[in-house]
Write a protein that holds these residues in place. Sequence first.
Motif, PDB file in Angstrom:
ATOM      1  N   ASP A  19       0.831  -1.214   0.000  1.00 17.98           N
ATOM      2  CA  ASP A  19       0.000   0.000   0.000  1.00 17.98           C
ATOM      3  C   ASP A  19       0.861   1.257   0.000  1.00 17.98           C
ATOM      4  O   ASP A  19       0.423   2.325  -0.446  1.00 17.98           O
ATOM      5  CB  ASP A  19      -0.920   0.032   1.228  1.00 17.98           C
ATOM      6  N   LEU A  20       2.086   1.146   0.529  1.00 24.07           N
ATOM      7  CA  LEU A  20       2.977   2.297   0.648  1.00 24.07           C
ATOM      8  C   LEU A  20       3.811   2.551  -0.602  1.00 24.07           C
ATOM      9  O   LEU A  20       4.513   3.574  -0.668  1.00 24.07           O
ATOM     10  CB  LEU A  20       3.916   2.104   1.851  1.00 24.07           C
ATOM     11  N   LYS A  21       3.731   1.671  -1.588  1.00 19.45           N
ATOM     12  CA  LYS A  21       4.574   1.819  -2.778  1.00 19.45           C
ATOM     13  C   LYS A  21       4.528   3.224  -3.391  1.00 19.45           C
ATOM     14  O   LYS A  21       5.565   3.761  -3.797  1.00 19.45           O
ATOM     15  CB  LYS A  21       4.185   0.788  -3.834  1.00 19.45           C
ATOM     16  N   PRO A  22       3.354   3.873  -3.469  1.00 16.46           N
ATOM     17  CA  PRO A  22       3.302   5.188  -4.117  1.00 16.46           C
ATOM     18  C   PRO A  22       4.061   6.284  -3.381  1.00 16.46           C
ATOM     19  O   PRO A  22       4.288   7.351  -3.960  1.00 16.46           O
ATOM     20  CB  PRO A  22       1.795   5.507  -4.154  1.00 16.46           C
ATOM     21  N   VAL A  23       4.455   6.048  -2.117  1.00 17.29           N
ATOM     22  CA  VAL A  23       5.096   7.123  -1.347  1.00 17.29           C
ATOM     23  C   VAL A  23       6.494   6.756  -0.865  1.00 17.29           C
ATOM     24  O   VAL A  23       7.087   7.480  -0.057  1.00 17.29           O
ATOM     25  CB  VAL A  23       4.216   7.536  -0.137  1.00 17.29           C
TER      26      VAL A  23
END
Length: 236
Positions: A19-23
């Motif tokens: 879920d954290l991949k984009p940031v």
Amino acid sequence: MELEIGGKKFRAEVRWAYDLKPVLAYPSELKENFPAYYMFRDVYYDERDHEIVMQHGLRYDVTVIPPGKIGSEFIKTFGHYHPIAEQNLSYTEIYEVLKGEALFLLQRAEGARVYDVFAVEAGKGDKVIVPPNYGHVTINPSKNELRIANWVYRNFRSIYEPYERFRGACYYYTDEGWIVNPNYKEVPKMRLIEPKIPKELGLGKDDEIYELVRDIKKLEFLYRPSKYLEMFEIKG
């Protein structure tokens, strides 16, 4: 994961590493999925407390962030802003470290231009207020579990899109320390701010913010920030 408080068990909402991949600073370093942190929303000790909290449109949460890294970046929350509450001022929030060590990274930005950014290094008992119009990320910079609590107005939706658009906050915290996120056009120098408990709350370092349920009007600043501008002064 479950959290037991006052004889009640609360189940976590899990934020996964994917879920954290984009940031993330180094998304290519994420090789496998795992629970990055756990959010226990709307926690309370007894039913009477919960009635009071609901009547005032508030919510008390607990977040557990295990230690870890993705590449050389320390585990963090996704990051978000709050919508406007009144007079071009967004809803605010208050955090407390219940266990471990935390870095709270706060920024005020318009698009890719950041006007202000500061970090608060906090330990057990420290309280940190998110001022109006600041986005925020919480980082676990240690080898131990971090556990934090917060009070927030319950009737709004957090705004995650700016953090996703610019791949996180304007700084990443890594083994090398603070690193500027190159996806922003303008990033000021990082300011380091000491945690401070506003006198208006009447709390000491050993007093948990949950106790504000006994004097719930002291949390009015969460949804009427225009009345409490002095509380949000940031010096450092």
